[in-house]
Design a protein around this motif. Structure first.
Motif, short mmCIF file in Angstrom:
data_model
loop_
_atom_site.label_atom_id
_atom_site.label_comp_id
_atom_site.label_asym_id
_atom_site.label_seq_id
_atom_site.Cartn_x
_atom_site.Cartn_y
_atom_site.Cartn_z
N SER A 53 0.82 -1.21 0.00
CA SER A 53 0.00 0.00 0.00
C SER A 53 0.85 1.26 0.00
O SER A 53 0.42 2.31 -0.48
N SER A 54 2.07 1.17 0.52
CA SER A 54 2.99 2.31 0.54
C SER A 54 4.40 1.80 0.29
O SER A 54 4.77 0.71 0.74
N PRO A 55 5.23 2.59 -0.41
CA PRO A 55 6.61 2.15 -0.65
C PRO A 55 7.54 2.44 0.53
O PRO A 55 8.70 2.04 0.51
N GLU A 56 7.08 3.11 1.55
CA GLU A 56 7.95 3.56 2.63
C GLU A 56 8.28 2.45 3.63
O GLU A 56 7.48 1.54 3.86
N SER A 57 9.46 2.55 4.21
CA SER A 57 9.90 1.72 5.32
C SER A 57 10.53 2.63 6.36
O SER A 57 11.05 3.70 6.02
N PRO A 58 10.52 2.22 7.64
CA PRO A 58 11.25 3.01 8.63
C PRO A 58 12.74 3.06 8.29
O PRO A 58 13.29 2.10 7.76
#
Length: 451
Positions: A53-58
């Motif tokens: 759902s989102s390409p982001e990671s911490p």
């Protein structure tokens, strides 16, 4: 503007015929082509349906607290070096490390993407899984080692989408199922294959796919899905409704084959999507010098990182630690994947961005130590324990520890105007399989300071 994606139809309606024909210089002169920058082209590639759902990671920062005794000795790869984690680092705004600060590197925590499907396995399936759904695939055939994180990821992803997975695992069934082997067996249909047969992977996969399809089913090629998805918003229009299958044919199967480790051209897109995300202003931006480090199995993730950085014009260098093949093998794989990318990436702006590159978008490096043997593996297991206790980040002794070692080394050598970034490729459930196979090296992990 960088953050504004182009309408997919507007980009590809003028390019559709060129993609179908493979695109040539003559066609470019005869057809009115939109003037796309390489950034706009990458953004148009990314205007599609995704699994994540989102390409982001911490992103966490790891500070090297003591570097004076950084060494490789008797399996102790990091010597007396210790680490400290900052889970909320300052990244954007062109902030760089000051000269008096301790050396550090950043870790993109892709191991946190999903409890079981994480790391680069999730990235390589990011664009692939929606294509399977859009093309009404019913069964998926893939392969891997006995403790394959890829096979487990495919099994889980297929089960979540109502698809059947057929997993060909190399070697013999363990006496006790554990780690990724257990997960694969719970979610998918596992068959164990003799090593001599597994050595001929393409033939093995093709035979099994035909067997699953049967006399009335079909076997589909992922390359066809990949190429077709760039034609006239094809990712939304290529599905095959159930009604197109004759009512007289029951249990009709449409089978797709995924290569070992999802080493597919379509797997590049999810990795390029990650690069696009990391280049945003609040993360690493587009002007910051970045040394991006990754461990390499098939090498697909590293090539995707390199292509993404190149097409977006980023001053990033991708270094991949070779862990499963020779330098020649990795360069051949790199050239093959870039060739596939060229096939759909022919607009002049992208050709210019690639600079005619057919390979060498990745700096392939040897691991600093051998692995799997004697005290070396024991030392690496202890390093993993130390890193976990000091930072809360779990790495495995075969793959992600190798990337950690290189990130540590580069951060000690880095200039003040650059950042070192490690992509955590996940795979930590593989520790269970290693502990089962190499019991002596996991039986004494107590803290010696407590006796």
């Amino acid at each position: 503007m960088r953050d504004k994606l182009l309408p997919r139809n507007a980009v590809f309606s003028a390019l559709g015929n060129e993609f179908r024909s493979g695109f040539s210089a003559d066609a470019a002169q005869s057809v009115a082509m939109p003037k796309l920058s390489s950034i706009e082209f990458v953004e148009s590639l990314l205007e599609r349906r995704w699994s994540l759902s989102s390409p982001e990671s911490p992103v966490h920062e790891v500070t090297i607290c003591r570097s004076g005794n950084f060494k490789q000795c008797g399996g102790e790869i990091l010597g007396n070096t210790s680490f400290q984690q900052n889970p909320m680092p300052s990244l954007g705004g062109g902030i760089v490390r000051k000269t008096h600060e301790q050396p550090s590197f950043y870790v993109v925590r892709d191991d946190l993407l999903h409890p079981l499907i994480n790391g680069n396995k999730a990235r390589k399936l990011d664009a692939l899984l929606p294509l399977l759904e859009d093309n009404a695939v019913t069964d998926v055939v893939t392969c891997g080692g006995c403790q394959s994180a890829h096979a487990a990821a495919v099994a889980i992803s297929c089960a979540e989408r109502g698809l059947k997975s057929h997993l060909l695992l190399r070697g013999e069934q363990p006496e006790t199922l554990t780690g990724y082997n257990l997960i694969s067996s719970l979610y998918g249909n596992v068959s164990y294959v003799e090593r001599s047969l597994y050595a001929r992977r393409e033939d093995m996969l093709a035979r099994h796919a035909n067997s699953v399809a049967g006399s009335v089913g079909t076997v589909q090629q992922l390359d066809d899905f990949w190429e077709a998805s760039f034609r006239n918003d094809a990712s939304k229009n290529l599905s095959f409704p159930e009604m197109t299958v004759p009512r007289s044919i029951r249990n009709f199967k449409k089978v797709a084959v995924i290569n070992e480790g999802a080493s597919e051209a379509i797997g590049l897109l999810g990795v390029i999507r990650l690069v696009h995300c990391l280049s945003r202003k609040h993360l690493f931006g587009t002007d910051q010098m970045v040394k991006l480090v990754v461990d390499a199995g098939t090498g697909t993730t590293a090539v995707g990182l390199g292509l993404g950085a190149l097409c977006l014009g980023l001053p990033w260098e991708v270094s991949a630690v070779m862990l499963a093949d020779t330098l020649e093998g990795y360069r051949k794989r790199e050239e093959h994947l870039i060739s596939k990318f060229h096939k759909v990436g022919k607009p002049p702006a992208v050709e210019k961005a690639l600079g005619g590159a057919k390979d060498k978008v990745v700096n392939w490096v040897d691991r600093s130590s051998p692995r799997k043997f004697g005290n070396v593996l024991k030392g690496e297991v202890q390093e993993c324990q130390k890193i976990a206790q000091e930072t809360g980040i779990l790495v495995d002794p075969i793959y992600t520890l190798a990337a950690w070692e290189l990130a540590t080394q580069l951060s000690l050598e880095q200039r003040k105007d650059e950042k070192v970034v490690m992509l955590h490729t996940g795979g930590t459930l593989g520790m269970f399989g290693l502990a089962q196979r190499y019991k002596p090296y996991f039986q004494n992990l107590k803290d010696e300071s407590y006796g």
